[in-house]
Design a protein around this motif. Structure first.
Motif, short mmCIF file in Angstrom:
data_model
loop_
_atom_site.label_atom_id
_atom_site.label_comp_id
_atom_site.label_asym_id
_atom_site.label_seq_id
_atom_site.Cartn_x
_atom_site.Cartn_y
_atom_site.Cartn_z
N GLY A 14 104.44 43.15 15.05
CA GLY A 14 105.55 44.10 15.16
C GLY A 14 106.81 43.55 14.51
N LEU A 15 107.11 42.27 14.79
CA LEU A 15 108.31 41.66 14.23
C LEU A 15 108.19 41.54 12.70
CD1 LEU A 15 111.05 40.31 14.71
CD2 LEU A 15 109.85 38.15 15.16
N ASP A 16 107.03 41.13 12.24
CA ASP A 16 106.81 40.98 10.79
C ASP A 16 107.04 42.32 10.08
OD1 ASP A 16 106.05 39.87 8.38
OD2 ASP A 16 103.90 39.82 8.83
N ILE A 17 106.48 43.38 10.63
CA ILE A 17 106.64 44.70 9.98
C ILE A 17 108.09 45.16 10.07
CG2 ILE A 17 105.95 47.14 10.02
CD1 ILE A 17 103.21 46.15 11.16
N ALA A 18 108.72 44.92 11.23
CA ALA A 18 110.13 45.32 11.39
C ALA A 18 110.98 44.61 10.34
CB ALA A 18 110.62 44.99 12.80
N GLU A 19 110.60 43.37 10.01
CA GLU A 19 111.36 42.62 9.01
C GLU A 19 111.09 43.10 7.58
OE1 GLU A 19 111.73 38.59 11.79
OE2 GLU A 19 110.31 38.60 10.14
N SER A 20 110.04 43.88 7.40
CA SER A 20 109.78 44.47 6.07
C SER A 20 110.56 45.77 5.89
CB SER A 20 108.28 44.75 5.88
OG SER A 20 107.88 45.94 6.54
N ALA A 21 111.01 46.35 7.00
CA ALA A 21 111.66 47.67 6.96
C ALA A 21 112.95 47.68 6.11
CB ALA A 21 111.93 48.17 8.38
N PRO A 22 113.79 46.64 6.19
CA PRO A 22 114.99 46.67 5.33
C PRO A 22 114.63 46.66 3.85
CG PRO A 22 115.21 45.00 7.06
CD PRO A 22 113.79 45.48 7.10
N VAL A 23 113.52 46.03 3.49
CA VAL A 23 113.12 45.97 2.08
C VAL A 23 112.61 47.35 1.63
CG1 VAL A 23 111.61 44.85 0.40
CG2 VAL A 23 112.41 43.56 2.39
N ASP A 24 111.74 47.93 2.47
CA ASP A 24 111.17 49.23 2.10
C ASP A 24 112.07 50.40 2.48
OD1 ASP A 24 108.78 48.71 0.70
OD2 ASP A 24 107.85 48.00 2.54
N GLY A 25 113.07 50.13 3.31
CA GLY A 25 114.02 51.19 3.65
C GLY A 25 113.49 52.24 4.60
N PHE A 26 112.87 51.79 5.69
CA PHE A 26 112.47 52.79 6.69
C PHE A 26 113.02 52.39 8.06
CE2 PHE A 26 108.72 49.91 6.52
CZ PHE A 26 108.53 49.58 7.84
N ASP A 27 113.26 53.39 8.89
CA ASP A 27 113.75 53.15 10.25
C ASP A 27 112.65 53.43 11.25
OD1 ASP A 27 116.57 52.43 9.94
OD2 ASP A 27 116.72 54.39 8.97
N ALA A 28 112.26 52.39 11.96
CA ALA A 28 111.26 52.54 13.03
C ALA A 28 111.39 51.32 13.93
CB ALA A 28 109.85 52.60 12.44
N GLY A 29 111.32 51.55 15.23
CA GLY A 29 111.38 50.44 16.17
C GLY A 29 109.97 49.89 16.39
N TYR A 30 109.87 48.59 16.62
CA TYR A 30 108.56 47.97 16.88
C TYR A 30 108.62 47.16 18.15
CZ TYR A 30 106.66 49.41 12.44
OH TYR A 30 106.18 50.17 11.42
N LYS A 31 107.61 47.31 19.00
CA LYS A 31 107.53 46.50 20.21
C LYS A 31 106.09 46.06 20.41
CE LYS A 31 108.31 46.60 25.18
NZ LYS A 31 109.44 45.81 25.59
N GLY A 32 105.90 44.77 20.60
CA GLY A 32 104.57 44.25 20.91
C GLY A 32 104.49 43.99 22.40
N THR A 33 103.34 44.24 23.00
CA THR A 33 103.26 44.13 24.46
C THR A 33 101.85 43.81 24.97
OG1 THR A 33 103.73 45.35 26.51
CG2 THR A 33 102.83 46.63 24.72
N GLN A 34 101.81 43.27 26.18
CA GLN A 34 100.56 43.12 26.91
C GLN A 34 100.56 44.02 28.15
OE1 GLN A 34 101.69 40.02 25.32
NE2 GLN A 34 100.01 40.58 23.97
N SER A 35 101.56 44.90 28.24
CA SER A 35 101.68 45.73 29.43
C SER A 35 101.51 47.21 29.09
CB SER A 35 103.07 45.49 30.06
OG SER A 35 103.35 46.52 30.98
N TYR A 36 100.60 47.86 29.81
CA TYR A 36 100.38 49.29 29.55
C TYR A 36 101.60 50.15 29.84
CZ TYR A 36 95.49 49.33 28.19
OH TYR A 36 94.34 49.17 27.48
N GLU A 37 102.48 49.62 30.70
CA GLU A 37 103.67 50.39 31.05
C GLU A 37 104.47 50.78 29.80
OE1 GLU A 37 105.63 48.36 34.23
OE2 GLU A 37 107.13 49.97 34.36
N ASP A 38 104.39 49.95 28.77
CA ASP A 38 105.16 50.21 27.55
C ASP A 38 104.66 51.40 26.74
OD1 ASP A 38 107.17 48.19 27.74
OD2 ASP A 38 105.65 46.70 27.28
N ILE A 39 103.48 51.92 27.06
CA ILE A 39 102.99 53.08 26.29
C ILE A 39 103.50 54.40 26.92
CG2 ILE A 39 100.92 51.80 25.60
CD1 ILE A 39 99.28 53.83 27.32
#
Ligand code: APR
Length: 320
Positions: free
Chosen positions: A44-69
């Motif tokens: 998630g972090l790696d892709i979020a760090e590519s977003a400024p280069v490619d110019g897209f807005d999207a939030g990324y969160k990695g998780t081990q908890s189902y609550e986050d879905i």
């Protein structure tokens, strides 16, 4: 308008590619869930760090908890194990059925209104089991296989005819196994069906038969080349097309493993058929006329899927 939320259960090869594509297409914010600690967070972090280069807005969160879905609009499931050389998709059933049980319980608790696309193999049986475990409405869950199998068919045909993939259409029906049903009569180039293209000498019947066979074994061809896992770029692209059709109410006509209630003579099973995907999920199952030989091929494919469902029932008594 708030951004849509896309939850990816499984952050492996396909999951990571899905996360990247969802961002590039600005479909919404992405939650990556995986039991492997650090993997969904890192991807998630790696892709979020590519977003400024490619110019897209999207939030990324990695998780081990189902609550986050919670509140996810779309969930794409790839959790489980892929096959290795020498394995068939069916060899994965024991492990992946248990995975579907935990995924289904997570969805039931936190995102029972989501539109769910299952990719985990053996696909037709896993999506059937996931519907039972999650309690989702049958029109809100489907399996990704037909778009991928059709894309493989289209690629091989475009290569054979030396034309753009954009002008090649193809339909593949049935289960996602080696007895899937590439429908030659309903596939073609710019509206010209394949049997006509044979008559026009664009190819021969023998070469077309070989392409059909290569399509059926398309997944295995990639597994044999990669040796460490199975295909992921084309499967991810295919599921993203389905998710996009739902999120944007595009009402695309796509082949997908859908719950059948008697269509094509099949009941209480998920089998690959053409469907319309829009804001209400699987909005329509398209019934096309099949000839005798096509009916026979579909019946064989359906029988294989039934065998896998029976195996699921004998492994997990709650499904019987
Ligand atoms: N819950 C969540 N994630 C899980 C679980 C579980 N119970 N069990 C396994 N996983 C995760 C793994 O940790 C891994 O990160 O699922 C991920 C699967 O990723 P890969 O092994 O890279 O497999 P992938 O190529 O993405 O394929 C996934 O899709 O096409 C099918 O046959 C393929 O069944 C396989 C699935």
């Amino acid at each position: 308008m708030a951004r849509k939320k896309i939850a990816l259960i499984g952050a492996g090869q396909i999951g990571g590619t899905l996360a990247h594509l969802a961002g590039l297409k600005e479909l919404g914010d992405v939650v990556l869930f995986d039991i492997a600690e650090g993997i969904p967070q890192g991807k998630g972090l790696d892709i979020a760090e590519s977003a400024p280069v490619d110019g897209f807005d999207a939030g990324y969160k990695g998780t081990q908890s189902y609550e986050d879905i919670k509140g996810a609009d779309v969930i794409i499931v790839t959790a489980g194990v892929p096959r290795k050389p020498g394995m068939s998709r069916d060899d994965l059933i024991g492990i992946n059925l248990k995975v579907m049980k935990s995924v289904g319980e997570g969805i039931k608790q936190y995102a029972p209104k989501a539109f769910v696309i299952c990719i985990t193999n053996p696909l037709d049986a896993m999506v059937w089991a996931l519907q039972k475990f999650s309690g989702l409405k049958p029109n809100m869950i489907c399996g990704m296989a037909g778009v991928l199998d059709s894309a493989r068919f289209r690629h091989f045909l475009a290569d054979e005819f030396k034309v753009s993939v954009k002008d090649v259409s193809a339909f593949v029906l049935g289960g996602h196994g080696d007895d899937m049903v590439p429908l030659v009569r309903y596939s073609g180039v710019a509206g010209i069906p394949l049997p006509d293209l044979v008559k026009m000498k664009w190819t021969t019947q023998e070469r077309l038969d070989a392409i059909v066979e290569r399509t059926r074994k398309g997944g295995g061809e990639i597994v044999n080349l990669l040796k460490t896992g199975s295909a992921f770029y084309a499967p991810a692209a295919s599921a993203i097309a389905m998710a996009e059709s739902y999120l944007k109410d595009q009402k695309r006509v796509l082949p997908a493993a859908a719950a059948l209630k008697g269509q094509y003579g099949v009941k209480d099973m998920f089998v690959g058929v053409p469907v319309v995907i829009g804001a209400k999920g699987v909005e329509r199952v398209v019934k096309i006329r099949l000839n005798g030989a096509e009916k026979e091929m579909l019946a064989k494919s359906v029988a294989s899927v039934q065998g896998l469902i029976d195996a699921c029932k004998s492994i997990d008594a709650s499904l019987a």
